[in-house]
Design a protein around this motif. Structure first.
Motif, PDB file in Angstrom:
ATOM      1  N   UNK A 106     -12.418  71.533  45.327  1.00  0.00           N
ATOM      2  CA  UNK A 106     -12.163  70.321  46.109  1.00  0.00           C
ATOM      3  C   UNK A 106     -13.478  69.702  46.574  1.00  0.00           C
ATOM      4  N   UNK A 107     -14.590  70.442  46.442  1.00  0.00           N
ATOM      5  CA  UNK A 107     -15.901  69.939  46.841  1.00  0.00           C
ATOM      6  C   UNK A 107     -16.260  68.613  46.189  1.00  0.00           C
ATOM      7  N   UNK A 108     -16.157  68.507  44.862  1.00  0.00           N
ATOM      8  CA  UNK A 108     -16.464  67.218  44.232  1.00  0.00           C
ATOM      9  C   UNK A 108     -15.542  66.090  44.700  1.00  0.00           C
ATOM     10  N   UNK A 109     -14.309  66.434  45.035  1.00  0.00           N
ATOM     11  CA  UNK A 109     -13.379  65.418  45.524  1.00  0.00           C
ATOM     12  C   UNK A 109     -13.805  64.943  46.911  1.00  0.00           C
ATOM     13  N   UNK A 110     -14.323  65.858  47.722  1.00  0.00           N
ATOM     14  CA  UNK A 110     -14.841  65.473  49.035  1.00  0.00           C
ATOM     15  C   UNK A 110     -16.018  64.512  48.860  1.00  0.00           C
ATOM     16  N   UNK A 111     -16.894  64.828  47.916  1.00  0.00           N
ATOM     17  CA  UNK A 111     -18.031  63.941  47.635  1.00  0.00           C
ATOM     18  C   UNK A 111     -17.526  62.568  47.208  1.00  0.00           C
ATOM     19  N   UNK A 112     -16.530  62.562  46.334  1.00  0.00           N
ATOM     20  CA  UNK A 112     -15.965  61.306  45.854  1.00  0.00           C
ATOM     21  C   UNK A 112     -15.346  60.516  47.011  1.00  0.00           C
ATOM     22  N   UNK A 113     -14.710  61.215  47.951  1.00  0.00           N
ATOM     23  CA  UNK A 113     -14.053  60.532  49.067  1.00  0.00           C
ATOM     24  C   UNK A 113     -15.063  59.923  50.041  1.00  0.00           C
ATOM     25  N   UNK A 114     -16.200  60.581  50.254  1.00  0.00           N
ATOM     26  CA  UNK A 114     -17.178  60.058  51.215  1.00  0.00           C
ATOM     27  C   UNK A 114     -18.256  59.193  50.565  1.00  0.00           C
ATOM     28  N   UNK A 115     -18.287  59.125  49.233  1.00  0.00           N
ATOM     29  CA  UNK A 115     -19.330  58.357  48.553  1.00  0.00           C
ATOM     30  C   UNK A 115     -19.347  56.870  48.914  1.00  0.00           C
TER      31      UNK A 115
END
Length: 181
Positions: free
Chosen positions: A99-108
């Motif tokens: 889910x880490x990359x998804x968190x990055x995608x969400x805050x980008x």
């Protein structure tokens, strides 16, 4: 093309087997991370020195700070991930970690001023739905498992690692990995 595909496939196999191999190591998570970091950094430093390149990252102190924060986040992420492997199992820990990359995608959009597209939103929704479906039994109990918390925290640290690594624009490639480790 075949050589690049072989490298990619090998990297996937190595990284994908990480949890399975770790589950057979009879060390604490911090000991595994310490040895992994020590061996990896010595190897990368040796490769960097034998490549004949000179360090370029010392010019921008701000980027060195970003890489340092990224490296700290990576170490914490690994410790939490290996603890999650031991407490909740490889499959659920890995799912939470990814889910880490998804968190990055969400805050980008906030951090990097990137646009939020329909594809990104649908990907984010799919990950949230998948996390819910896999963990729905645990969510309805009176407590959430420590392993799941470790996995989610490892994903958050993974996201911090990626964000600060991306901010260190002047330090790239092998030098980036060596500094980070």
């Amino acid at each position: 093309m075949k050589k690049a595909y072989l490298k990619y496939f090998t990297a996937l196999l190595l990284f994908g087997s990480n949890g399975i191999v770790a589950s057979y190591i009879l060390l604490n998570s911090y000991e595994i991370v310490f040895l992994r970091t020590l061996i990896g950094s010595l190897f990368l430093i040796a490769v960097f020195l034998f490549s004949g390149r000179k360090p370029q990252g010392f010019h921008d102190k701000k980027h060195i700070l970003y890489i340092t924060i990224s490296g700290i986040a990576m170490g914490i992420s690994w410790m939490l991930l290996y603890e999650a492997y031991k407490t909740v199992g490889v499959s659920i820990a890995t799912l939470a970690y990814y889910c880490g990359p998804v968190i990055v995608m969400a805050v980008s959009p906030m951090v990097f001023q990137e646009r939020m597209t329909l594809k990104k939103l649908s990907g984010f929704a799919a990950v949230i739905a998948g996390m819910y479906l896999v963990n729905k039994n645990g969510l309805f109990k009176t407590h959430v498992s420590a392993g799941l918390i470790f996995g989610i925290l490892s994903a958050a640290m993974y996201a911090l690692m990626v964000i600060f690594n991306k901010k260190a624009k002047s330090i790239t490639g092998l030098e980036n990995s060596a500094f980070q480790l």
